[in-house]
Enzyme design. Structure first.
Site, mmCIF file in Angstrom:
data_model
loop_
_atom_site.group_PDB
_atom_site.id
_atom_site.type_symbol
_atom_site.label_atom_id
_atom_site.label_comp_id
_atom_site.label_asym_id
_atom_site.label_seq_id
_atom_site.Cartn_x
_atom_site.Cartn_y
_atom_site.Cartn_z
ATOM 1 N N ASN A 23 -9.996 0.103 0.953
ATOM 2 C CA ASN A 23 -8.540 0.182 0.819
ATOM 3 C C ASN A 23 -8.133 -0.292 -0.575
ATOM 4 O O ASN A 23 -8.186 -1.492 -0.861
ATOM 5 C CB ASN A 23 -7.904 -0.702 1.908
ATOM 6 C CG ASN A 23 -6.388 -0.693 1.867
ATOM 7 O OD1 ASN A 23 -5.783 -0.226 0.903
ATOM 8 N ND2 ASN A 23 -5.781 -1.222 2.905
ATOM 9 N N HIS A 46 -3.178 7.450 2.947
ATOM 10 C CA HIS A 46 -3.622 6.131 2.493
ATOM 11 C C HIS A 46 -4.957 5.835 3.161
ATOM 12 O O HIS A 46 -5.140 6.057 4.361
ATOM 13 C CB HIS A 46 -2.573 5.082 2.888
ATOM 14 C CG HIS A 46 -3.019 3.680 2.619
ATOM 15 N ND1 HIS A 46 -3.640 3.300 1.452
ATOM 16 C CD2 HIS A 46 -2.943 2.553 3.388
ATOM 17 C CE1 HIS A 46 -3.917 2.016 1.507
ATOM 18 N NE2 HIS A 46 -3.518 1.538 2.665
ATOM 19 N N CYS A 86 0.821 -1.228 0.000
ATOM 20 C CA CYS A 86 0.000 0.000 0.000
ATOM 21 C C CYS A 86 0.846 1.264 0.000
ATOM 22 O O CYS A 86 0.349 2.340 -0.321
ATOM 23 C CB CYS A 86 -0.934 0.023 1.202
ATOM 24 S SG CYS A 86 -2.123 -1.309 1.207
HETATM 25 N N1 ACO Z 1 -17.890 -8.148 10.898
HETATM 26 C C1 ACO Z 1 -18.256 -8.431 12.159
HETATM 27 N N2 ACO Z 1 -17.371 -8.785 13.104
HETATM 28 C C2 ACO Z 1 -16.087 -8.862 12.754
HETATM 29 C C3 ACO Z 1 -15.629 -8.580 11.467
HETATM 30 C C4 ACO Z 1 -16.589 -8.218 10.506
HETATM 31 N N3 ACO Z 1 -16.279 -7.926 9.241
HETATM 32 N N4 ACO Z 1 -14.296 -8.735 11.422
HETATM 33 C C5 ACO Z 1 -13.901 -9.091 12.663
HETATM 34 N N5 ACO Z 1 -14.992 -9.175 13.455
HETATM 35 C C6 ACO Z 1 -15.034 -9.513 14.868
HETATM 36 C C7 ACO Z 1 -13.825 -10.290 15.320
HETATM 37 O O1 ACO Z 1 -13.978 -11.662 15.035
HETATM 38 C C8 ACO Z 1 -13.819 -9.997 16.811
HETATM 39 O O2 ACO Z 1 -14.757 -10.843 17.434
HETATM 40 P P1 ACO Z 1 -14.393 -11.510 18.835
HETATM 41 O O3 ACO Z 1 -14.198 -10.351 19.792
HETATM 42 O O4 ACO Z 1 -15.600 -12.323 19.114
HETATM 43 O O5 ACO Z 1 -13.136 -12.296 18.592
HETATM 44 C C9 ACO Z 1 -14.361 -8.562 16.896
HETATM 45 O O6 ACO Z 1 -15.028 -8.330 15.644
HETATM 46 C C10 ACO Z 1 -13.286 -7.539 17.110
HETATM 47 O O7 ACO Z 1 -12.253 -7.781 16.160
HETATM 48 P P2 ACO Z 1 -10.968 -6.898 16.075
HETATM 49 O O8 ACO Z 1 -10.040 -7.489 15.060
HETATM 50 O O9 ACO Z 1 -10.433 -6.652 17.448
HETATM 51 O O10 ACO Z 1 -11.594 -5.528 15.529
HETATM 52 P P3 ACO Z 1 -10.871 -4.167 15.272
HETATM 53 O O11 ACO Z 1 -11.633 -3.093 15.923
HETATM 54 O O12 ACO Z 1 -9.382 -4.262 15.537
HETATM 55 O O13 ACO Z 1 -11.044 -3.975 13.706
HETATM 56 C C11 ACO Z 1 -9.831 -4.186 11.634
HETATM 57 C C12 ACO Z 1 -10.488 -4.911 12.800
HETATM 58 C C13 ACO Z 1 -10.888 -3.312 10.953
HETATM 59 C C14 ACO Z 1 -9.317 -5.207 10.654
HETATM 60 C C15 ACO Z 1 -8.689 -3.294 12.179
HETATM 61 O O14 ACO Z 1 -7.839 -4.061 13.016
HETATM 62 C C16 ACO Z 1 -7.859 -2.701 11.086
HETATM 63 O O15 ACO Z 1 -8.332 -1.857 10.334
HETATM 64 N N6 ACO Z 1 -6.580 -3.101 10.989
HETATM 65 C C17 ACO Z 1 -5.700 -2.573 9.951
HETATM 66 C C18 ACO Z 1 -5.936 -3.336 8.709
HETATM 67 C C19 ACO Z 1 -5.356 -2.678 7.478
HETATM 68 O O16 ACO Z 1 -5.400 -1.477 7.343
HETATM 69 N N7 ACO Z 1 -4.826 -3.491 6.570
HETATM 70 C C20 ACO Z 1 -4.376 -3.041 5.282
HETATM 71 C C21 ACO Z 1 -2.934 -2.681 5.268
HETATM 72 S S1 ACO Z 1 -2.464 -2.037 3.739
HETATM 73 C C22 ACO Z 1 -1.768 -3.211 2.655
HETATM 74 O O17 ACO Z 1 -0.578 -3.195 2.404
HETATM 75 C C23 ACO Z 1 -2.620 -4.233 2.025
#
Ligand code: ACO
Length: 345
Positions: free
Chosen positions: A285, A255, A115
């Site tokens: 993204n 980004h 990214c």
């Molecule tokens: N819908 C509903 N629930 C979900 C979903 C979903 N789509 N995804 C995860 N959950 C659940 C999880 O299973 C978890 O449940 P649990 O508590 O029962 O285990 C709960 O929601 C909380 O999950 P977290 O992972 O703690 O949620 P968080 O608030 O951290 O959000 C997210 C997750 C959105 C992925 C966040 O961590 C994030 O944005 N991380 C960065 C990701 C990113 O930007 N990646 C791209 C990088 S760029 C590249 O080079 C490709």
């Protein structure tokens, strides 16, 4: 500094697939909801490459717009750099596939920084212009990451979309284009965001490499913490390196991965929301494409003026990060055909 060679952005363009995947569509595919996705990411819908879309077709769409905007043709370009982690094929480069469509005989190569790829490529292309080796460079950020997304995995499938953005860089003696560059990587963090397979590495046996799946794997929490830290730090460092203060920043072009990450970067620079371009709600993204797409939309909305200080900042797989201050505008770019002959000043 006037008198020193700079690389102004003189053209810009973007291309998006037509197909829209909404949060409601995803809620029919995996156990998720619009409420969860919007509150955790800010994303409402994203564009997904259809069978007629390729990394090449999106790149070419964005590049043609950028060339038209700059008022130059492909054979006036000296170099094409494509920042991508999803090329249509590994041999040949994505840049050569783009050139085959655009024409010309410019040098052409790809740059892989996930990214962060566009900002890395912008820094690289700017160097070629600043050193005097080239006069005009086409820089593309493009990805079709949805081709590597597992649409049964709710933790990743809600995040990504596809698209392309491009800019043309041209030489000027005025202080335009990139004024500072911050590049970084934490290779040890590669395990937090990657796509296994699709490379030259072959596991001795499937048992020895149980994770061998051609889908994007991500440790979301680790990536989130990393992103909040480096987006703010890198952006602040870029502003400082340019000799500016946060009050001098006219627009943050970050980004677009997650609204909470963007907000954290904006807080770090003390910027109000109207100085931060956000389109993650409509595109999700788009990886290397997201910064140039955001740039195009900010310009189209009339938010950018000659001499404005823009901060580009990105993070991604690697783990990698990149930031820079861009002084917007085309002052001092030569429009006289005499100084536009290829590879001559
Ligand atoms: N819908 C509903 N629930 C979900 C979903 C979903 N789509 N995804 C995860 N959950 C659940 C999880 O299973 C978890 O449940 P649990 O508590 O029962 O285990 C709960 O929601 C909380 O999950 P977290 O992972 O703690 O949620 P968080 O608030 O951290 O959000 C997210 C997750 C959105 C992925 C966040 O961590 C994030 O944005 N991380 C960065 C990701 C990113 O930007 N990646 C791209 C990088 S760029 C590249 O080079 C490709």
């Amino acid at each position: 500094m006037a008198g020193t060679r700079h690389a102004a952005i003189t053209g810009w363009g973007m291309a998006m697939p037509d197909r829209i995947l909404t949060n409601a569509d995803l809620a029919e595919m995996v156990e998720t909801s619009d409420e969860w996705i919007v509150s955790r990411t800010g994303i409402r819908e994203r564009r997904i490459a259809g069978t007629q879309d390729t990394t090449t077709s999106l790149s070419v769409g964005a590049a043609r717009q950028a060339l038209d905007r700059a008022g130059i043709t492909a054979d006036e370009i000296d170099l094409i750099i494509v920042g991508t982690c999803t090329p249509d094929q590994f041999l040949v480069s994505q840049a050569c596939l783009v050139q085959a469509e655009l024409g010309g005989t410019a040098g052409a190569f790809d740059l892989g920084a996930a990214c962060s790829g566009f900002v890395y490529a912008l820094a690289t292309g700017s160097q070629f212009v600043q050193t005097g080796l080239h006069n005009r460079v086409l820089v593309i950020g493009v990805d079709t990451l949805t081709r590597f997304v597992d649409y049964t995995d709710r933790t990743t499938c809600v995040l990504f979309g596809d698209g392309a953005g491009a800019v043309v860089l041209e030489a000027t003696d005025e202080e335009r284009g990139l004024l500072s560059t911050v590049l970084g990587a934490d290779g040890a963090g590669n395990k937090h965001l990657y796509i296994p397979g699709w490379g030259a590495f072959v596991p001795e046996s499937a048992e020895l490499f149980p994770e061998y799946r051609p889908y994007l794997q991500m440790n979301g929490n680790e990536v989130f913490r990393f992103a909040v830290r480096v987006m703010g730090d890198a952006a602040a460092e870029a502003v400082e390196q340019a000799g500016l203060s946060f009050a001098d920043v006219d627009m943050l072009i970050p980004h677009q991965a997650n609204l909470r990450i963007i907000d954290a970067a904006a807080r770090r620079l003390d910027l109000p929301r109207d100085k931060v371009w956000v389109n993650v709600d409509r595109y999700g993204n788009t990886s290397a494409a997201s910064v140039p797409i955001a740039l195009c939309e900010a310009e189209a909305a009339g938010k950018l003026a000659e001499g404005d200080n823009l901060v580009f900042v990105a993070f991604g797989g690697g783990l990698s990060w990149a930031a820079g201050v861009v002084r917007w505008g085309t002052e001092g770019v030569c429009r006289d055909p005499a100084c536009r002959s290829r590879r001559g000043r």
